[in-house]
Motif scaffolding. Structure first.
Motif, PDB file in Angstrom:
ATOM      1  N   TYR A   1      -7.384  37.017  33.817  1.00  0.00           N
ATOM      2  CA  TYR A   1      -6.996  36.807  35.202  1.00  0.00           C
ATOM      3  C   TYR A   1      -8.155  36.312  36.028  1.00  0.00           C
ATOM      4  O   TYR A   1      -8.014  36.062  37.244  1.00  0.00           O
ATOM      5  CB  TYR A   1      -6.335  38.227  35.710  1.00  0.00           C
ATOM      6  CG  TYR A   1      -7.103  39.550  35.911  1.00  0.00           C
ATOM      7  CD1 TYR A   1      -7.216  40.373  34.947  1.00  0.00           C
ATOM      8  CD2 TYR A   1      -7.822  39.553  37.078  1.00  0.00           C
ATOM      9  CE1 TYR A   1      -8.278  41.424  35.098  1.00  0.00           C
ATOM     10  CE2 TYR A   1      -8.602  40.712  37.240  1.00  0.00           C
ATOM     11  CZ  TYR A   1      -8.924  41.633  36.237  1.00  0.00           C
ATOM     12  OH  TYR A   1      -9.803  42.896  36.352  1.00  0.00           O
ATOM     13  N   PHE A   2      -9.161  36.573  35.653  1.00  0.00           N
ATOM     14  CA  PHE A   2     -10.460  36.177  36.412  1.00  0.00           C
ATOM     15  C   PHE A   2     -10.372  34.713  36.693  1.00  0.00           C
ATOM     16  O   PHE A   2     -10.467  34.105  37.707  1.00  0.00           O
ATOM     17  CB  PHE A   2     -11.847  36.726  35.764  1.00  0.00           C
ATOM     18  CG  PHE A   2     -12.202  37.943  36.135  1.00  0.00           C
ATOM     19  CD1 PHE A   2     -12.145  38.508  37.269  1.00  0.00           C
ATOM     20  CD2 PHE A   2     -12.320  38.773  34.787  1.00  0.00           C
ATOM     21  CE1 PHE A   2     -12.471  39.988  37.276  1.00  0.00           C
ATOM     22  CE2 PHE A   2     -12.605  40.230  34.870  1.00  0.00           C
ATOM     23  CZ  PHE A   2     -12.660  40.585  36.196  1.00  0.00           C
ATOM     24  N   LEU A   3     -10.152  33.994  35.469  1.00  0.00           N
ATOM     25  CA  LEU A   3      -9.795  32.589  35.553  1.00  0.00           C
ATOM     26  C   LEU A   3      -8.714  32.040  36.563  1.00  0.00           C
ATOM     27  O   LEU A   3      -8.777  31.195  37.397  1.00  0.00           O
ATOM     28  CB  LEU A   3      -9.664  31.844  34.247  1.00  0.00           C
ATOM     29  CG  LEU A   3      -9.376  30.489  34.204  1.00  0.00           C
ATOM     30  CD1 LEU A   3     -10.549  29.674  34.918  1.00  0.00           C
ATOM     31  CD2 LEU A   3      -9.319  29.989  32.894  1.00  0.00           C
ATOM     32  N   THR A   4      -7.336  32.805  36.145  1.00  0.00           N
ATOM     33  CA  THR A   4      -6.354  32.416  37.056  1.00  0.00           C
ATOM     34  C   THR A   4      -6.424  32.790  38.450  1.00  0.00           C
ATOM     35  O   THR A   4      -5.823  32.088  39.116  1.00  0.00           O
ATOM     36  CB  THR A   4      -4.929  33.263  36.542  1.00  0.00           C
ATOM     37  OG1 THR A   4      -5.437  34.457  36.592  1.00  0.00           O
ATOM     38  CG2 THR A   4      -4.956  33.010  34.840  1.00  0.00           C
ATOM     39  N   ARG A   5      -7.361  33.850  38.687  1.00  0.00           N
ATOM     40  CA  ARG A   5      -7.588  33.995  40.187  1.00  0.00           C
ATOM     41  C   ARG A   5      -8.320  33.055  40.781  1.00  0.00           C
ATOM     42  O   ARG A   5      -8.089  32.486  42.084  1.00  0.00           O
ATOM     43  CB  ARG A   5      -8.282  35.490  40.276  1.00  0.00           C
ATOM     44  CG  ARG A   5      -7.953  36.006  41.767  1.00  0.00           C
ATOM     45  CD  ARG A   5      -8.325  37.503  41.456  1.00  0.00           C
ATOM     46  NE  ARG A   5      -9.562  37.479  42.090  1.00  0.00           N
ATOM     47  CZ  ARG A   5     -10.548  38.475  41.991  1.00  0.00           C
ATOM     48  NH1 ARG A   5     -10.217  39.411  41.197  1.00  0.00           N
ATOM     49  NH2 ARG A   5     -11.598  38.657  42.557  1.00  0.00           N
ATOM     50  N   LEU A   6      -9.078  32.395  40.165  1.00  0.00           N
ATOM     51  CA  LEU A   6     -10.114  31.168  40.594  1.00  0.00           C
ATOM     52  C   LEU A   6      -9.293  30.190  40.809  1.00  0.00           C
ATOM     53  O   LEU A   6      -9.349  29.365  41.557  1.00  0.00           O
ATOM     54  CB  LEU A   6     -11.268  31.079  39.557  1.00  0.00           C
ATOM     55  CG  LEU A   6     -12.493  32.102  39.618  1.00  0.00           C
ATOM     56  CD1 LEU A   6     -13.422  31.678  38.463  1.00  0.00           C
ATOM     57  CD2 LEU A   6     -13.002  32.132  41.017  1.00  0.00           C
ATOM     58  N   LEU A   7      -8.337  29.845  39.873  1.00  0.00           N
ATOM     59  CA  LEU A   7      -7.589  28.585  40.111  1.00  0.00           C
ATOM     60  C   LEU A   7      -6.656  28.719  40.993  1.00  0.00           C
ATOM     61  O   LEU A   7      -6.044  27.720  41.602  1.00  0.00           O
ATOM     62  CB  LEU A   7      -6.973  28.220  38.572  1.00  0.00           C
ATOM     63  CG  LEU A   7      -7.734  27.899  37.620  1.00  0.00           C
ATOM     64  CD1 LEU A   7      -6.991  27.896  35.990  1.00  0.00           C
ATOM     65  CD2 LEU A   7      -8.531  26.505  37.857  1.00  0.00           C
ATOM     66  N   ASP A   8      -6.010  30.043  41.245  1.00  0.00           N
ATOM     67  CA  ASP A   8      -5.016  30.123  42.328  1.00  0.00           C
ATOM     68  C   ASP A   8      -5.753  29.967  43.629  1.00  0.00           C
ATOM     69  O   ASP A   8      -5.138  29.584  44.657  1.00  0.00           O
ATOM     70  CB  ASP A   8      -4.516  31.541  42.372  1.00  0.00           C
ATOM     71  CG  ASP A   8      -3.505  31.728  41.177  1.00  0.00           C
ATOM     72  OD1 ASP A   8      -2.931  30.902  40.759  1.00  0.00           O
ATOM     73  OD2 ASP A   8      -3.361  33.113  40.774  1.00  0.00           O
ATOM     74  N   GLN A   9      -7.064  29.921  43.911  1.00  0.00           N
ATOM     75  CA  GLN A   9      -7.657  30.103  44.874  1.00  0.00           C
ATOM     76  C   GLN A   9      -8.038  28.686  45.238  1.00  0.00           C
ATOM     77  O   GLN A   9      -8.640  27.993  46.465  1.00  0.00           O
ATOM     78  CB  GLN A   9      -9.081  30.983  45.287  1.00  0.00           C
ATOM     79  CG  GLN A   9      -8.259  32.440  45.328  1.00  0.00           C
ATOM     80  CD  GLN A   9      -9.415  33.549  45.232  1.00  0.00           C
ATOM     81  OE1 GLN A   9     -10.706  33.042  44.928  1.00  0.00           O
ATOM     82  NE2 GLN A   9      -9.205  34.603  45.226  1.00  0.00           N
ATOM     83  N   ASP A  10      -8.358  27.696  44.194  1.00  0.00           N
ATOM     84  CA  ASP A  10      -8.743  26.467  44.423  1.00  0.00           C
ATOM     85  C   ASP A  10      -7.782  25.522  44.916  1.00  0.00           C
ATOM     86  O   ASP A  10      -6.789  25.092  44.487  1.00  0.00           O
ATOM     87  CB  ASP A  10      -9.085  25.747  42.762  1.00  0.00           C
ATOM     88  CG  ASP A  10      -9.685  24.626  42.933  1.00  0.00           C
ATOM     89  OD1 ASP A  10      -9.794  23.788  43.754  1.00  0.00           O
ATOM     90  OD2 ASP A  10     -10.571  24.356  41.932  1.00  0.00           O
ATOM     91  N   PRO A  11      -8.368  24.851  46.171  1.00  0.00           N
ATOM     92  CA  PRO A  11      -7.303  24.330  46.960  1.00  0.00           C
ATOM     93  C   PRO A  11      -7.103  22.495  46.311  1.00  0.00           C
ATOM     94  O   PRO A  11      -5.885  21.950  46.567  1.00  0.00           O
ATOM     95  CB  PRO A  11      -8.022  23.645  48.200  1.00  0.00           C
ATOM     96  CG  PRO A  11      -9.505  24.011  47.846  1.00  0.00           C
ATOM     97  CD  PRO A  11      -9.449  24.917  46.839  1.00  0.00           C
ATOM     98  N   ASP A  12      -7.657  22.174  45.326  1.00  0.00           N
ATOM     99  CA  ASP A  12      -7.369  21.068  44.430  1.00  0.00           C
ATOM    100  C   ASP A  12      -6.407  21.122  43.349  1.00  0.00           C
ATOM    101  O   ASP A  12      -6.216  20.180  42.808  1.00  0.00           O
ATOM    102  CB  ASP A  12      -8.516  20.323  43.917  1.00  0.00           C
ATOM    103  CG  ASP A  12      -9.633  19.726  45.307  1.00  0.00           C
ATOM    104  OD1 ASP A  12      -8.993  19.451  46.007  1.00  0.00           O
ATOM    105  OD2 ASP A  12     -10.781  20.147  44.998  1.00  0.00           O
TER     106      ASP A  12
END
Length: 95
Positions: free
Chosen positions: A72-83
């Motif tokens: 979920y650390f990766l999924t959280r980072l990807l959720d926040q990535d605007p690209d």
């Protein structure tokens, strides 16, 4: 044996060197990366800013888990990535 995963990213624009690679490397070892190219989407996707996208750039990864860090650390980072428009992280079972 470390768990293996496949990750598919759907990005707004073509980026030869994805800035997402550094985020992915914090949790996974990238075994293989394949550029899927720009493709027309089956339906338009709105990004976080409300802009509608009819095309997206696909990037595929084969990954190996680096340690016991939760996904979920990766999924959280990807959720926040605007690209990143969409992503799919799948665990691969060895039978």
């Amino acid at each position: 044996m470390r768990p293996e995963y496949e990750l598919t990213l759907l990005l707004k624009k073509d980026e030869s060197e994805c800035p997402q690679d550094d985020r992915i490397r914090t949790i996974f070892v990238i075994k293989n990366k394949e550029n899927g190219g720009r493709k027309r989407l089956a339906y338009p996707i709105d990004d976080k800013d409300g802009k509608r996208h009819e095309f997206g750039h696909f990037v595929y990864y084969d990954l190996v888990k680096r340690d016991d860090t939760e996904n979920y650390f990766l999924t959280r980072l990807l959720d926040q990535d605007p690209d990143v428009l969409r992503y799919l992280l799948v665990a691969i079972r060895k039978v």
